[in-house]
Design an enzyme around this catalytic site. Structure first.
Site, PDB file in Angstrom:
ATOM      1  N   CYS A 126      23.528 -23.441  71.729  1.00 18.87           N
ATOM      2  CA  CYS A 126      22.986 -23.400  70.611  1.00 18.87           C
ATOM      3  C   CYS A 126      21.501 -22.863  70.565  1.00 18.87           C
ATOM      4  O   CYS A 126      20.998 -22.092  71.097  1.00 18.87           O
ATOM      5  CB  CYS A 126      22.659 -24.566  69.312  1.00 18.87           C
ATOM      6  SG  CYS A 126      21.204 -26.070  69.706  1.00 18.87           S
TER       7      CYS A 126
ATOM      8  N   HIS B 266      20.527 -32.889  77.392  1.00 24.28           N
ATOM      9  CA  HIS B 266      21.837 -33.629  77.942  1.00 24.28           C
ATOM     10  C   HIS B 266      22.699 -32.312  79.018  1.00 24.28           C
ATOM     11  O   HIS B 266      24.018 -32.760  78.572  1.00 24.28           O
ATOM     12  CB  HIS B 266      22.497 -34.240  76.424  1.00 24.28           C
ATOM     13  CG  HIS B 266      21.268 -35.581  76.375  1.00 24.28           C
ATOM     14  ND1 HIS B 266      21.444 -35.486  74.632  1.00 24.28           N
ATOM     15  CD2 HIS B 266      20.489 -36.227  76.815  1.00 24.28           C
ATOM     16  CE1 HIS B 266      20.369 -36.720  75.090  1.00 24.28           C
ATOM     17  NE2 HIS B 266      19.991 -37.274  75.641  1.00 24.28           N
TER      18      HIS B 266
ATOM     19  N   HIS C  88      15.274 -31.882  70.200  1.00 15.57           N
ATOM     20  CA  HIS C  88      15.325 -32.922  69.464  1.00 15.57           C
ATOM     21  C   HIS C  88      13.650 -34.163  69.237  1.00 15.57           C
ATOM     22  O   HIS C  88      13.591 -34.524  68.106  1.00 15.57           O
ATOM     23  CB  HIS C  88      15.754 -34.542  70.629  1.00 15.57           C
ATOM     24  CG  HIS C  88      16.895 -34.502  71.301  1.00 15.57           C
ATOM     25  ND1 HIS C  88      16.961 -34.793  73.179  1.00 15.57           N
ATOM     26  CD2 HIS C  88      17.827 -33.761  71.076  1.00 15.57           C
ATOM     27  CE1 HIS C  88      17.750 -34.491  73.449  1.00 15.57           C
ATOM     28  NE2 HIS C  88      18.712 -33.878  72.538  1.00 15.57           N
TER      29      HIS C  88
ATOM     30  N   CYS D 188      13.343 -27.613  68.779  1.00 17.24           N
ATOM     31  CA  CYS D 188      14.277 -26.954  67.624  1.00 17.24           C
ATOM     32  C   CYS D 188      14.033 -26.739  66.302  1.00 17.24           C
ATOM     33  O   CYS D 188      13.220 -27.925  66.137  1.00 17.24           O
ATOM     34  CB  CYS D 188      15.542 -27.307  67.998  1.00 17.24           C
ATOM     35  SG  CYS D 188      16.603 -26.818  66.092  1.00 17.24           S
TER      36      CYS D 188
ATOM     37  N   GLU E 175      16.524 -37.537  68.666  1.00 21.64           N
ATOM     38  CA  GLU E 175      16.067 -36.221  67.052  1.00 21.64           C
ATOM     39  C   GLU E 175      16.492 -37.828  66.367  1.00 21.64           C
ATOM     40  O   GLU E 175      15.069 -37.726  65.527  1.00 21.64           O
ATOM     41  CB  GLU E 175      17.801 -35.595  67.171  1.00 21.64           C
ATOM     42  CG  GLU E 175      17.058 -35.165  66.372  1.00 21.64           C
ATOM     43  CD  GLU E 175      18.611 -34.091  65.783  1.00 21.64           C
ATOM     44  OE1 GLU E 175      19.132 -33.748  66.366  1.00 21.64           O
ATOM     45  OE2 GLU E 175      18.435 -33.797  64.393  1.00 21.64           O
TER      46      GLU E 175
ATOM     47  N   CYS F 146      22.975 -28.549  61.244  1.00 22.66           N
ATOM     48  CA  CYS F 146      22.667 -27.767  61.576  1.00 22.66           C
ATOM     49  C   CYS F 146      23.848 -26.411  61.194  1.00 22.66           C
ATOM     50  O   CYS F 146      25.015 -27.196  61.768  1.00 22.66           O
ATOM     51  CB  CYS F 146      22.474 -27.029  63.325  1.00 22.66           C
ATOM     52  SG  CYS F 146      22.697 -25.667  63.710  1.00 22.66           S
TER      53      CYS F 146
ATOM     54  N   ASN G   2      26.436 -34.060  70.309  1.00 17.58           N
ATOM     55  CA  ASN G   2      27.272 -33.092  69.766  1.00 17.58           C
ATOM     56  C   ASN G   2      28.235 -32.684  70.481  1.00 17.58           C
ATOM     57  O   ASN G   2      29.400 -32.519  70.298  1.00 17.58           O
ATOM     58  CB  ASN G   2      26.515 -31.973  69.418  1.00 17.58           C
ATOM     59  CG  ASN G   2      26.542 -31.264  71.057  1.00 17.58           C
ATOM     60  OD1 ASN G   2      27.082 -30.021  70.968  1.00 17.58           O
ATOM     61  ND2 ASN G   2      24.652 -31.557  71.195  1.00 17.58           N
TER      62      ASN G   2
ATOM     63  N   SER H 299      24.190 -27.725  74.525  1.00 20.21           N
ATOM     64  CA  SER H 299      23.485 -27.595  75.107  1.00 20.21           C
ATOM     65  C   SER H 299      24.303 -27.567  77.189  1.00 20.21           C
ATOM     66  O   SER H 299      23.691 -28.142  78.103  1.00 20.21           O
ATOM     67  CB  SER H 299      23.176 -29.452  76.066  1.00 20.21           C
ATOM     68  OG  SER H 299      24.194 -30.655  75.104  1.00 20.21           O
TER      69      SER H 299
END
Lengths: 284, 284
Positions: free
Chosen positions: B12, B40, B73, B95, B125, B189, B219, B261
């Site tokens: 991302c 990650h 994070h 981010c 995060e 997001c 995620n 990631s």
């Protein structure tokens, strides 16, 4: 036959307060008119008229020095201005919970949010809330009303005090994915929710449910709708005389509830009529 | 066999930005360590270590004048303070969407709201967002976590950027009836949502779905969960070598997606392995 009267039925705080203010003013011969019918109950409006209180549609219909009562639903801020200009005295019986919804809608607009009012577009309360935002807020009745609408990044939501929490949640769920921040002011009046929940409990239990209150009363109509969803033998009447004997056929239990603008004596009259039809003494 | 790679799969914006910052700093020999694994994904972390970038757990593990990277994070505000005190240079790759969630949580707390963060209590995060409120906000994972909690009259909600909108809506629906005002800052997001929706569409279409990414990536794990709900033949792997031939038995179509990631070369390696197993040339 067993008759259950819902404890939370009848006048809510705001309506009781308005009627007390009216009674007090009539005693002092200081009430000329109400701006629209004081409450959505024909019997109460007739009583007031018998005591010389007329119903007017606008401040211009008043003579200088006369006193005009603003009802529980509230009114546009213009009315306060017009009253000053015409020398008309105002007696403000706006329900404090409605005043709060008006202030919240205004505050959210002033913070630059795009504000939605969950309510009935033609209901005087929803309109008074909108008028307190200078017409900036938009009244929506269901989430579908927002379909195709341009939704900005910052949204506010308030609601008519008689709305159901599940409808508010539905609207919020529909708006949330379409915006960045969403501020909800939960302006639902607890009395409404409590009356609805208590009525629903009784409606589930009884064979027949009778809802008493004006056909123009939004909260009574909604009460009838909620009860009829769980009990098909639900009847909405304004007066005891409208009760029909066949409604009670085979019923062993009857529930009675009433909207926020229904006087106790109307509830009692219905109770007495049911007992008469069932051929039994009215039990307290 | 037809292989469909989800277009929105992989890095991302925030992760790409962090890796670009790291590459740039490494070129200038100005990156000593990352505070925790940068992303990650074990392959990326090994690559960085091969280039002399170590992983540290705290500022105290650094020498003065060394440069430490804060990962996507984010981190506690204490870290900035400690870095100043120890003379450690910080390279902040938080981010921008996470920074926004941190600021929003802090703003809502400062406005006096009782703030909830929808997220995983142990995720760095969610923890960094909470630390930006000075520990005032509460992390909740599901609406049930609020059962029995004292809910004040004014509530704020933010969320970990990788949360699903339906989970945010559920939390809001659970809190709304228990409070007077509720302000939701939708800090999800869009990249996450878009990746999830695109992956879901492909997962419904294909015979087998392969999700590529670190087992510690929240995620990626959620992506695997979403896909497996519509396609029971969903497999979550970190590396191409983990693919097992029997997974593809009888499959005519295979979908590939990857978390935020997951490097493109990992996605490509899986694509190549699937083609090899199917005994066919890799189609672009």
């Amino acid at each position: 036959m067993r008759v259950i009267i819902v404890e939370e039925a009848g006048f809510c705080f705001g309506v009781r307060r308005a009627l007390d203010m009216a009674d007090d003013a009539i005693r002092k011969e200081a009430l000329s008119a109400t701006l629209g019918p004081l409450i959505h109950n024909p019997q109460v409006v007739e009583d007031l008229q018998a005591q010389g209180v007329r119903v007017v549609e606008q401040v211009a219909d008043m003579q200088p020095d006369e006193t005009l009562m603003v009802r529980t639903h509230g009114c546009s801020p213009d009315v306060y201005q017009q009253a000053r200009e015409h020398g008309v005295k105002l007696l403000d019986a706006t329900c404090p919970f409605v005043s709060r919804a008006q202030r919240e809608a205004q505050r959210l607009c002033d913070e630059g949010l795009q504000v939605f009012i969950l309510g009935e577009p033609e209901h005087p309360e929803a309109r008074s809330i909108r008028e307190h935002t200078g017409g900036r807020a938009t009244i929506v009745e269901t989430p579908a009303d927002t379909d195709g609408m341009q939704i900005g990044p910052h949204v506010g939501v308030v609601c008519q005090t008689t709305q159901r929490i599940d409808r508010l949640t539905e609207l919020v769920a529909a708006l949330l994915p379409r915006t960045r921040t969403l501020t909800v002011s939960n302006t639902i009046c607890n009395a409404t929710t409590q009356r609805q929940e208590a009525s629903l409990r009784v409606a589930k239990e009884v064979d027949v449910m009778v809802v008493v209150g004006g056909y123009h009363s939004a909260n009574t109509t909604r009460l009838a709708q909620i009860c009829s969803e769980v009990n098909p033998r639900t009847y909405h009447i304004e007066r005891a005389e409208q009760l029909r004997p066949e409604w009670l056929n085979g019923a062993r239990t009857v529930g009675i509830t009433a909207g926020a603008s229904t006087p106790n004596r109307a509830i009692e009259a219905v109770h007495a009529a049911i007992c008469r039809l069932a051929g039994q003494e009215q039990t307290p």
